[in-house]
Design an enzyme around this catalytic site. Sequence first.
Site, PDB file in Angstrom:
ATOM      1  N   ASP A  84     -47.215   9.520  39.802  1.00 43.06           N
ATOM      2  CA  ASP A  84     -46.830   8.200  39.304  1.00 43.06           C
ATOM      3  C   ASP A  84     -45.696   7.602  40.126  1.00 43.06           C
ATOM      4  O   ASP A  84     -45.098   8.276  40.980  1.00 43.06           O
ATOM      5  CB  ASP A  84     -46.431   8.284  37.815  1.00 43.06           C
ATOM      6  CG  ASP A  84     -45.445   9.422  37.525  1.00 43.06           C
ATOM      7  OD1 ASP A  84     -44.868   9.970  38.480  1.00 43.06           O
ATOM      8  OD2 ASP A  84     -45.253   9.745  36.346  1.00 43.06           O
TER       9      ASP A  84
ATOM     10  N   ASN B   8     -41.684  13.154  24.264  1.00 36.96           N
ATOM     11  CA  ASN B   8     -42.675  12.501  23.398  1.00 36.96           C
ATOM     12  C   ASN B   8     -44.107  12.932  23.727  1.00 36.96           C
ATOM     13  O   ASN B   8     -45.060  12.368  23.207  1.00 36.96           O
ATOM     14  CB  ASN B   8     -42.550  10.972  23.505  1.00 36.96           C
ATOM     15  CG  ASN B   8     -42.864  10.443  24.902  1.00 36.96           C
ATOM     16  OD1 ASN B   8     -43.234  11.206  25.802  1.00 36.96           O
ATOM     17  ND2 ASN B   8     -42.742   9.144  25.091  1.00 36.96           N
TER      18      ASN B   8
ATOM     19  N   HIS C  31     -45.541  12.797  26.771  1.00 35.12           N
ATOM     20  CA  HIS C  31     -46.227  12.111  27.865  1.00 35.12           C
ATOM     21  C   HIS C  31     -46.423  13.056  29.061  1.00 35.12           C
ATOM     22  O   HIS C  31     -45.652  13.990  29.261  1.00 35.12           O
ATOM     23  CB  HIS C  31     -45.520  10.802  28.269  1.00 35.12           C
ATOM     24  CG  HIS C  31     -44.251  10.950  29.030  1.00 35.12           C
ATOM     25  ND1 HIS C  31     -43.271   9.980  29.038  1.00 35.12           N
ATOM     26  CD2 HIS C  31     -43.774  11.931  29.824  1.00 35.12           C
ATOM     27  CE1 HIS C  31     -42.270  10.370  29.799  1.00 35.12           C
ATOM     28  NE2 HIS C  31     -42.554  11.553  30.284  1.00 35.12           N
TER      29      HIS C  31
ATOM     30  N   GLU D 138     -48.177   7.470  28.069  1.00 29.75           N
ATOM     31  CA  GLU D 138     -47.318   7.516  26.890  1.00 29.75           C
ATOM     32  C   GLU D 138     -48.147   7.625  25.614  1.00 29.75           C
ATOM     33  O   GLU D 138     -49.306   7.196  25.592  1.00 29.75           O
ATOM     34  CB  GLU D 138     -46.492   6.219  26.828  1.00 29.75           C
ATOM     35  CG  GLU D 138     -45.616   5.961  28.048  1.00 29.75           C
ATOM     36  CD  GLU D 138     -44.322   6.771  28.035  1.00 29.75           C
ATOM     37  OE1 GLU D 138     -44.203   7.736  27.265  1.00 29.75           O
ATOM     38  OE2 GLU D 138     -43.423   6.417  28.810  1.00 29.75           O
TER      39      GLU D 138
HETATM   40  P1  PGA Z   1     -37.938  15.745  33.184  1.00 29.60           P
HETATM   41  O1  PGA Z   1     -39.103  14.683  32.974  1.00 29.60           O
HETATM   42  O2  PGA Z   1     -38.522  16.810  34.058  1.00 29.60           O
HETATM   43  O3  PGA Z   1     -36.846  14.997  33.871  1.00 29.60           O
HETATM   44  O4  PGA Z   1     -37.572  16.268  31.836  1.00 29.60           O
HETATM   45  C1  PGA Z   1     -40.380  15.116  32.678  1.00 29.60           C
HETATM   46  C2  PGA Z   1     -41.247  13.957  32.292  1.00 29.60           C
HETATM   47  O5  PGA Z   1     -40.740  12.981  31.689  1.00 29.60           O
HETATM   48  O6  PGA Z   1     -42.464  14.007  32.562  1.00 29.60           O
END
Ligand code: PGA
Length: 250
Positions: free
Chosen positions: A67, A136, A138, A143
Amino acid sequence: MRLIVCDSQKDIANFGANMIAEVMASKKDAVLGLATGSTPIPMYAELVRRYEAGELDFSTVRSVNLDEYYPLAPDNDQSYRYFMNHQLFDHINIDKNNTNVPDGLAQDPSAACAAYEQLIRELGGIDIQVLGIGGNGHIGFNEPAETLDPLTHLTDLTEDTIRANARFFASEADVPRHALTMGIGTILSARRILLIATGAAKAKAIATVLSGKLTTSCPASLLNLHEDVTILCDCDAVSLCDEKTLAAFA
Ligand code: PGA
């Protein structure tokens, strides 16, 4: 689905790097699906260490990232292209022409998303897709929602994600409100999937994934549809799983 719980960040980095090295050993021009975020950083550092030690050769490897924020220029220090260059690509012998991140400045995002899908097909598909997970649930920027998009698409970030990612920007207002992301179907089409989760903030999402139920309110739960997923965790990330669930993965 396989669950590996490690005692230390070092063990997680090693285990993840072993899986990537295995794929590279089995296919000279492997296609690595890569992720940003803080979670995979120790694993990328371990890959760099192995490259410097002469143990890994990335010269024929290709990569596609999950992404990118939209709109955001690739040279912006918060872009995922910048992250990948700084955490990994600048420190190994990968040909940057063989590294792909969705174009955060695409004039026509929907054409850019279709082209990204086409590119993945032309590369022969993704051999291993690395994922982090949001608190959450995702994966990429897919999302929680009533419906999920199967393919690479332009999406809106949720308030939760904007808040969680604000720590990297000067202020919450500077966090882009949109992103280009592989869809759930794009992710599920990878031959292998490696999801890394560390910290108690991920425990609820990991408990949902390991429950085996499918729900679009936790997009990562759809990984239960794939036959070769490894969830690589620390103890905190599985702290909300009951004994019975953990025993099922022992
Ligand atoms: P993080 O993010 O590794 O910074 O916790 C993971 C994500 O949001 O996919």
